[in-house]
Design an enzyme around this catalytic site. Structure first.
Site, short mmCIF file in Angstrom:
data_model
loop_
_atom_site.label_atom_id
_atom_site.label_comp_id
_atom_site.label_asym_id
_atom_site.label_seq_id
_atom_site.Cartn_x
_atom_site.Cartn_y
_atom_site.Cartn_z
N ASP A 14 0.81 -1.22 0.00
CA ASP A 14 0.00 0.00 0.00
C ASP A 14 0.84 1.27 0.00
OD1 ASP A 14 -2.24 -1.73 0.32
OD2 ASP A 14 -1.83 -1.79 2.46
N LYS A 17 2.14 2.19 -5.20
CA LYS A 17 2.82 1.71 -6.42
C LYS A 17 1.99 1.99 -7.67
CE LYS A 17 3.10 -2.34 -4.44
NZ LYS A 17 2.84 -2.05 -3.02
N GLY A 41 -4.08 -4.22 -4.60
CA GLY A 41 -5.05 -3.21 -5.02
C GLY A 41 -4.26 -1.97 -5.38
N HIS A 42 -4.00 -1.78 -6.66
CA HIS A 42 -3.19 -0.63 -7.08
C HIS A 42 -4.12 0.49 -7.55
CE1 HIS A 42 0.64 -3.26 -7.63
NE2 HIS A 42 0.21 -3.20 -6.40
N GLN A 223 2.24 -6.00 -3.19
CA GLN A 223 2.50 -6.08 -1.75
C GLN A 223 3.77 -5.29 -1.42
OE1 GLN A 223 1.69 -9.47 -3.33
NE2 GLN A 223 -0.28 -8.48 -3.12
#
Ligand code: IMP
Length: 425
Positions: A14, A17, A41-42, A223
């Site tokens: 988080d 990225k 979750g980008h 991650q």
């Protein structure tokens, strides 16, 4: 021959990225994901639009960028289909620009059920998994019984699917898990048919050919390094190698082809899920960070744990990854504090002081040693010159970490980015 640059998170994920890949994507011909799956979750924000990508590389919004889902990824066809359908409104050239490795491993509906069952069985010691089936799928890959994307092209895919799900059913029965298989199997098989319509390729050949042609490639990590299966706070980790070396195995890129390693970190620390977090703030300061930084999981919506920046763990991540440039995210979030703290070392249970991560990170009692500095309360960060407090904060980090901080992000939009030095020679 060109190089593969790697972009990865140095903390517990988080770090932001998605935004940076999107900002850097115009510089690259190819963006490739090399590990993880829908646990990621980008988040990308541009022109007032916010979008979260889970499995699709973050270069997808750039029309000239090819996007590769590499062999090291675990792919959930159902989530994949939902993601593709969610992107329809953007009218992207998905079938032309997206390439999926035949060697990526498939997440089956039973993997998700197993993830739940294993977490429940762990009770108080649960990992805090995203429950997307990541761990059980990598278990099957390493156990040499997983199904891969390329298998969906073979005539006996159905048979192999049934064989593996039978194995899973037995374990699920032992765990007393109830489920309606028809409700899970049908959408899965429909998603497999959907997946077949995409470009399923030998991505290691594809990427090495691109390198020979002189294409620029960015490997997009998911991650963070402190969640790496080997180097993270085991067992509170994810099930893949999130570090630079993972880009080699997860894409089929030889180590000598790695170029720049962009290490992304937040100006503070966050962690979602269980596990050690030495600088965690359980008071109103932590609450303020969470509120200011909107620290809620983009995949699960869970509130993230927040705390001050932790230099021993950042130094560790920089060492393991061979980071060449640091990119600092969410500098604006600290603008509410009149004093800011930087953890420079750990005091251990026996009174020893160190800046080395102890082996027993989980059971060791760690008291952070802090350096306290003036903040930059209420000052807006618009570009250089930076507020004096922030400038001092950055210079202190650079001295301690011995790697230049070349970019600072001050908000989610593409435009809220300050370049301190050129990122490319
Ligand atoms: P899993 O990868 O879903 O099995 O989760 C293992 C641990 O990694 C849990 O603590 C999760 O919260 C954490 N995790 C997994 N993916 C992400 C991510 O993309 N960002 C932050 N934490 C993650």
């Amino acid at each position: 021959m060109s190089k593969v640059d790697v972009l990865l998170g140095l903390q517990w994920g988080d770090e932001g990225k998605g935004k940076i890949v999107d900002v850097l994507a115009p510089k690259y011909n190819v963006v490739a994901r090399f590990q993880g799956g829908p646990n990621a979750g980008h988040t990308l924000e541009f022109e007032g639009v916010k979008h979260v990508l889970h499995q699709i590389p973050s270069g997808i919004f750039r029309s000239h960028t090819k996007n590769v889902i590499g062999n090291g990824v675990v792919l959930d066809p159902v989530v994949f289909r939902q993601e593709i359908e969610g992107l329809a409104k953007f009218k992207l050239a998905l079938r032309e620009n997206l390439f999926i490795s035949k060697k990526a491993t498939l997440i089956l509906p039973t993997h998700r059920l197993l993830d739940h069952a294993y977490e429940t069985a762990k009770g108080e010691n649960k990992i805090g998994s995203t429950l997307k089936g990541i761990g059980p799928t990598y278990q099957d890959k390493i156990g040499r019984q997983g199904l891969r994307v390329g298998d969906i092209l073979s005539d006996n895919f159905r048979e192999r699917f049934e064989k593996l799900t039978e194995v899973h059913f037995k374990i699920l029965r032992d765990h007393n898990v109830q489920f309606n298989w028809n409700e899970l199997e049908k959408p899965f098989m429909e998603a497999i048919d959907f997946l077949r319509t995409f470009q399923l390729i030998e991505s290691e050949y594809f990427l090495n050919q691109e390198l020979r042609k002189g294409s620029t490639i960015l490997a997009e990590g998911a991650q963070g390094s402190l969640l790496d299966i080997d180097f993270g706070s085991y067992p509170f980790v994810t099930s893949s190698n999130t570090v630079t070396a993972g880009a080699c195995t997860g894409l089929g890129i030889a180590p000598r082809h790695i170029g720049e390693v962009f290490g992304i970190f937040k100006a503070y620390s966050t962690r979602v899920g269980s596990g050690p977090f030495p600088t965690e703030l359980l008071d109103e300061q932590g609450e303020l960070m969470r509120k200011q930084g909107n620290e809620f999981g983009s995949t699960t919506g869970r509130p993230r744990r927040c705390g001050w920046i932790d230099l021993p763990s950042l130094k560790y991540s920089i060492m393991i990854n061979g980071v060449t440039q640091l990119l600092m995210m969410k500098a604006d979030v600290l603008s509410v504090f009149s004093r800011v703290k930087v953890c420079t070392g750990y005091k251990l249970r026996d009174g020893r002081e160190t800046d080395i991560l102890p082996y027993e990170l989980v059971n060791e009692k760690i008291t952070p040693i802090y350096e306290e500095m003036d903040g930059w309360p209420g000052e807006e960060i618009k570009g250089e010159p930076l507020p004096k407090g922030l400038q001092a904060y950055i210079e202190f980090l650079e001295r301690e970490l011995a790697v230049p901080i070349t970019l600072i992000s001050t908000g989610p939009d593409r435009s809220q980015t300050i370049y301190r030095q050129p990122l490319f020679a």
